[in-house]
Design an enzyme around this catalytic site. Structure first.
Site, PDB file in Angstrom:
ATOM      1  N   HIS A   1      -2.344   1.900  -4.151  1.00  0.00           N
ATOM      2  CA  HIS A   1      -3.576   1.818  -4.972  1.00  0.00           C
ATOM      3  C   HIS A   1      -4.681   2.327  -4.081  1.00  0.00           C
ATOM      4  O   HIS A   1      -5.453   3.269  -4.585  1.00  0.00           O
ATOM      5  CB  HIS A   1      -3.855   0.417  -5.042  1.00  0.00           C
ATOM      6  CG  HIS A   1      -5.076  -0.027  -5.838  1.00  0.00           C
ATOM      7  ND1 HIS A   1      -5.471  -0.253  -7.111  1.00  0.00           N
ATOM      8  CD2 HIS A   1      -6.399  -0.169  -5.114  1.00  0.00           C
ATOM      9  CE1 HIS A   1      -6.566  -0.355  -7.219  1.00  0.00           C
ATOM     10  NE2 HIS A   1      -7.520  -0.446  -6.087  1.00  0.00           N
ATOM     11  N   GLU A   2      -4.656   2.145  -2.686  1.00  0.00           N
ATOM     12  CA  GLU A   2      -5.786   2.815  -1.823  1.00  0.00           C
ATOM     13  C   GLU A   2      -5.659   4.297  -1.617  1.00  0.00           C
ATOM     14  O   GLU A   2      -6.564   4.951  -1.499  1.00  0.00           O
ATOM     15  CB  GLU A   2      -5.824   1.928  -0.302  1.00  0.00           C
ATOM     16  CG  GLU A   2      -6.104   0.297  -0.585  1.00  0.00           C
ATOM     17  CD  GLU A   2      -7.291   0.141  -1.390  1.00  0.00           C
ATOM     18  OE1 GLU A   2      -8.351   0.948  -1.746  1.00  0.00           O
ATOM     19  OE2 GLU A   2      -7.627  -1.142  -1.863  1.00  0.00           O
TER      20      GLU A   2
ATOM     21  N   HIS B   1      -7.295   6.204  -4.634  1.00  0.00           N
ATOM     22  CA  HIS B   1      -8.623   6.215  -4.324  1.00  0.00           C
ATOM     23  C   HIS B   1      -8.966   7.383  -3.140  1.00  0.00           C
ATOM     24  O   HIS B   1      -9.875   8.120  -3.387  1.00  0.00           O
ATOM     25  CB  HIS B   1      -9.318   4.909  -3.436  1.00  0.00           C
ATOM     26  CG  HIS B   1      -9.685   3.771  -4.749  1.00  0.00           C
ATOM     27  ND1 HIS B   1     -10.443   4.100  -5.544  1.00  0.00           N
ATOM     28  CD2 HIS B   1      -9.176   2.539  -4.444  1.00  0.00           C
ATOM     29  CE1 HIS B   1     -10.482   2.674  -6.138  1.00  0.00           C
ATOM     30  NE2 HIS B   1      -9.709   1.985  -5.557  1.00  0.00           N
TER      31      HIS B   1
END
Length: 503
Positions: free
Chosen positions: A269-270, A273
């Protein structure tokens, strides 16, 4: 472009360059604050961050800067560079929101948010919501004060905060989208819970070391195409990504000894980003418009990599051998199919960040409904814990045993309201552009072969390229040719989980 306009553009950019240095420094301090800062130093460090941020804010509050920026905005059509025009539009938007906030008041606000973060951390450790109530009340009052200072605010108070994170999106849009989610997902959840399909999960709680999880995080970031020469990763209480500067996009995760999958999907997820930060056009930095991308855009990307890619059969096929290698004590008797099914099990739970892909939307709807009540003056802060517990029982059939797994689980409210809906909005965005990507090439084949260069290239050219230039709804239309709707997201969930649970 006339000479006067040219000089004013140069002057503004010089000020923005100076302000960016303060912002950069504040981000570094904040990164330290949320990773390795000693507990007793946190409040003082927060004050340093607030000081640096305020220096950047004050530079853009000078009479000369505002006068020059207004001139540029008034003569926008004469600008030769399209990105300078984008900056002029974004400045006008921010100026409308912040023109009545002085540097002194901005500093006061920053101190309130920083103190709230420390108080939230302490309250969570103490498992006591009452310790956070005074700071959360101060945050709410600060948010309401901000709204009162906006030039021509939205009539619905909450919409002003939502617009800060997802411009152009309103609570009316979300009420419609979330209403569709509830009407279609609640019945499907009941069918899933009544399914005879049993998914094996015993191995998910087998113990692993931090070092094993670190190796897995490193591997996953490498697979995704994360550029370690322009980033780094470490651990924190609540995982986050920070684009500190053009060549510095850092990610964090959290290791749990008996939840190896948690750090795997938080780092994916990170990492999503971070890829957005690393692959955005360099020119966006040069024209100071990188702040234009919204949180819904950002969350669409992180959740694209985490869920649409990361939880797919193709991705589990790709990483299965490495998972077995790094976690032999976990995977010795686990098949690839069992791993895929366990990564996609539907199980109503209490913790948002650990929620399965299907029930995750309910976690966001609960927070959205509570935020609206708080901001629109329909609930007091003291009531939020009770309302939180009631809504979890209503939507998911579960109740928190304590405050840390309930109302205190998320850090977000320490810095204000309006952010949470962007997680669900992001899922809806990426469902739409996943369909567009699928028309260009076979996504599953690219994932199975580890060809993330193809995936990232498409994302760069179609998703990242205009994120700082267009509003979310125009950006989505540019990528997909369609208007915002939860339809593609709901169809994806219905198809995937009906198949998984043999409905």
């Amino acid at each position: 472009m006339n000479e006067e306009l040219k000089k004013k553009v140069e002057s503004v950019k010089l000020t923005l360059a100076e302000a960016e240095k303060y912002v950069h420094a504040a981000r570094i301090v904040n990164f330290d604050l949320e990773t390795i800062c000693p507990p007793k130093a946190m409040e003082a460090q927060g004050e340093v961050s607030a000081f640096l941020s305020n220096k950047a804010f004050a530079l853009q509050k000078s009479d000369e800067f505002i006068k020059n920026a207004q001139y540029i905005a008034e003569h926008k059509d004469e600008l030769e560079d399209e990105l300078d025009k984008v900056w002029a539009d974004s400045w006008q938007r921010e100026y409308r929101r912040e023109k009545n906030i002085s540097p002194e008041l901005q500093h006061e606000f920053a101190l309130i948010y920083n103190k709230a973060y420390v108080d939230w951390l302490n309250a969570k450790k103490a498992n006591d919501f009452s310790q956070f109530v005074p700071s959360l009340t101060a945050v709410r009052d600060t948010e309401l004060k901000r709204i009162s200072l906006i030039d021509e605010p939205y009539q619905v108070k909450y919409d002003n905060l939502l617009d800060m994170y997802e411009r152009g999106m309103t609570s009316a849009d979300l009420d419609t989208a979330f209403g569709e989610c509830t009407s279609r997902l609640v019945p499907l959840l009941k069918k899933i819970q009544n399914s005879k399909k049993k998914i094996r999960t015993d191995f998910l709680s087998r113990e692993v070391t931090d070092e094993q999880q670190k190796k897995m995080a490193q591997y996953l970031l490498e697979v995704m195409g994360y550029d370690f020469s322009r980033g780094a990763f470490t651990t924190t209480e609540h995982p986050f990504t920070d684009g500190l500067a053009k060549d510095d996009a850092r990610v964090t995760t959290h290791y749990y000894p008996k939840m190896f999958a948690s750090s795997m999907f938080s780092i994916i997820h990170e990492g999503g980003h971070a890829l957005f930060e690393q692959l955005q056009p360099a020119a966006d930095h040069e024209h100071y418009i990188t702040g234009n991308k919204t949180m819904g855009m950002h969350e669409s990307v992180s959740r694209f990599y985490e869920n649409r890619i990361g939880r797919s059969e193709a991705f589990i096929h790709l990483i299965y051998p490495k998972v077995c290698e790094i976690f032999p004590n976990v995977m010795s008797d686990v098949s690839e199919k069992e791993l895929y099914e366990a990564m996609n099990i539907v199980e109503p739970s209490l913790i948002r960040t650990e929620a399965d892909e299907f029930t995750y939307t309910f976690h966001i709807i609960i927070r959205y409904e509570l935020e609206k009540l708080i901001v629109n003056g329909e609930a007091n802060i003291e009531e939020i814990k009770e309302l939180w517990n009631k809504k979890y029982k209503e939507y998911l059939g579960v109740e928190p045993a304590n405050d840390s797994e309930g109302v205190l689980q998320d850090v977000h409210w320490s810095s204000g309201f309006g952010y949470f809906p962007t997680y669900a909005i992001g899922n809806m965005y990426n469902a739409m552009y996943y369909k567009a990507m699928a028309k260009s090439f076979d996504i599953d084949e690219a994932v199975k072969s580890g060809d993330f260069a193809k995936i990232n290239s498409w994302m760069r050219d179609n998703v990242f390229k205009k994120a700082d230039v267009l509003s979310p709804k125009d950006w989505l239309k540019d990528i997909t040719g369609e208007t915002f709707s939860p339809k593609a997201f709901l169809e994806y969930l219905e198809q995937k989980y009906s198949t998984l649970y043999e409905l």
